[in-house]
Design a protein around this motif. Sequence first.
Motif, PDB file in Angstrom:
ATOM      1  N   SER A  79       0.745  -1.238  -0.040  1.00 38.67           N
ATOM      2  CA  SER A  79      -0.065  -0.018  -0.129  1.00 38.67           C
ATOM      3  C   SER A  79       0.715   1.247  -0.035  1.00 38.67           C
ATOM      4  O   SER A  79       2.157   1.095   0.083  1.00 38.67           O
ATOM      5  N   ILE A  80       0.338   2.377  -0.011  1.00 39.37           N
ATOM      6  CA  ILE A  80       1.195   3.670  -0.041  1.00 39.37           C
ATOM      7  C   ILE A  80       1.902   3.772   1.267  1.00 39.37           C
ATOM      8  O   ILE A  80       2.977   3.888   1.346  1.00 39.37           O
ATOM      9  N   VAL A  81       1.400   3.568   2.190  1.00 41.94           N
ATOM     10  CA  VAL A  81       1.498   3.724   3.664  1.00 41.94           C
ATOM     11  C   VAL A  81       2.727   2.809   3.947  1.00 41.94           C
ATOM     12  O   VAL A  81       4.024   3.028   4.342  1.00 41.94           O
ATOM     13  N   VAL A  82       2.642   1.350   3.528  1.00 35.84           N
ATOM     14  CA  VAL A  82       3.770   0.190   3.754  1.00 35.84           C
ATOM     15  C   VAL A  82       4.723   0.606   2.732  1.00 35.84           C
ATOM     16  O   VAL A  82       5.911   0.443   3.169  1.00 35.84           O
ATOM     17  N   ASP A  83       4.595   1.042   1.765  1.00 38.70           N
ATOM     18  CA  ASP A  83       5.555   1.395   0.693  1.00 38.70           C
ATOM     19  C   ASP A  83       6.562   2.531   1.199  1.00 38.70           C
ATOM     20  O   ASP A  83       7.789   2.515   1.088  1.00 38.70           O
ATOM     21  N   LYS A  84       6.103   3.577   1.995  1.00 34.71           N
ATOM     22  CA  LYS A  84       6.718   4.739   2.724  1.00 34.71           C
ATOM     23  C   LYS A  84       7.757   4.114   3.792  1.00 34.71           C
ATOM     24  O   LYS A  84       8.939   4.587   3.766  1.00 34.71           O
ATOM     25  N   VAL A  85       7.072   3.012   4.367  1.00 31.97           N
ATOM     26  CA  VAL A  85       7.989   2.508   5.421  1.00 31.97           C
ATOM     27  C   VAL A  85       9.060   1.664   4.719  1.00 31.97           C
ATOM     28  O   VAL A  85      10.419   1.708   5.412  1.00 31.97           O
ATOM     29  N   TRP A  86       8.735   0.918   3.706  1.00 35.80           N
ATOM     30  CA  TRP A  86       9.703  -0.032   3.123  1.00 35.80           C
ATOM     31  C   TRP A  86      10.938   1.019   2.340  1.00 35.80           C
ATOM     32  O   TRP A  86      11.954   0.721   2.524  1.00 35.80           O
ATOM     33  N   HIS A  87      10.450   2.055   1.825  1.00 38.52           N
ATOM     34  CA  HIS A  87      11.273   3.106   1.273  1.00 38.52           C
ATOM     35  C   HIS A  87      12.205   3.523   2.161  1.00 38.52           C
ATOM     36  O   HIS A  87      13.679   3.576   1.921  1.00 38.52           O
ATOM     37  N   LEU A  88      11.914   3.763   3.539  1.00 38.28           N
ATOM     38  CA  LEU A  88      12.786   4.423   4.510  1.00 38.28           C
ATOM     39  C   LEU A  88      13.839   3.289   4.853  1.00 38.28           C
ATOM     40  O   LEU A  88      15.108   3.516   5.027  1.00 38.28           O
ATOM     41  N   HIS A  89      13.285   2.215   4.932  1.00 40.42           N
ATOM     42  CA  HIS A  89      13.901   0.852   5.696  1.00 40.42           C
ATOM     43  C   HIS A  89      14.972   0.676   4.466  1.00 40.42           C
ATOM     44  O   HIS A  89      16.308   0.379   4.847  1.00 40.42           O
ATOM     45  N   LEU A  90      14.972   0.933   3.049  1.00 41.05           N
ATOM     46  CA  LEU A  90      15.917   0.503   2.017  1.00 41.05           C
ATOM     47  C   LEU A  90      16.995   1.530   2.183  1.00 41.05           C
ATOM     48  O   LEU A  90      17.956   1.305   1.962  1.00 41.05           O
TER      49      LEU A  90
END
Length: 195
Positions: A79-90
């Motif tokens: 989702s958009i929210v989950v993708d934002k978490v993933w982007h920061l984790h990357l």
Amino acid sequence: MKPEFTSVLLDSTQLDYLRNPLWKRISDYQIDQAELAIPFSRKLAQTEGWMRRFCLLAIEEYKKFVYLCCVSKNGASPSIVVDKVWHLHLLYTTEYWKEYCPNILERELHHFPNVGGINDYNKHQDWYLETLKLYIHVFRQNPPEVFWRIPKEIIPFLLPENNKIKVTEQFTWKKTFENLHSKVFKYIHGKSVYK
């Protein structure tokens, strides 16, 4: 390149996520590292303008997403929210590639962004719908709407307790004024305001 979308069937060890060692590792993983001056969740809150509690819950949804990525041969679409978490984790590249992927996931987990165009959009939409179906099937709950966009195509797959779409009337000053004006007009002309 990510494989073309096909329906995914999971085996019993993947479906019984609470007993799955992969889920145990993902669930127990502490993304907020004690030695960092600004923990991941605080950095996420600052970057996105989210409240701390929302960040912590978004991280839990990210963990569910990662599990689905690992157990599905198609991966999963965030989702958009989950993708934002993933982007920061990357962005925490050393921790992500040298600790998280090899020790927690025991595999590499790459991000495949939408490169544009209607074909890629449709492909990602198919993956997203499959991800929501898997989420429901594996976690035996509906994806929380605050973290996951629920498209109308997924409604037939939602579990009964939450299969109603919440329709909220958007607040606007114009609607409020029109409603008030209508009631005043009816009152002045002697018509009942309340039915």
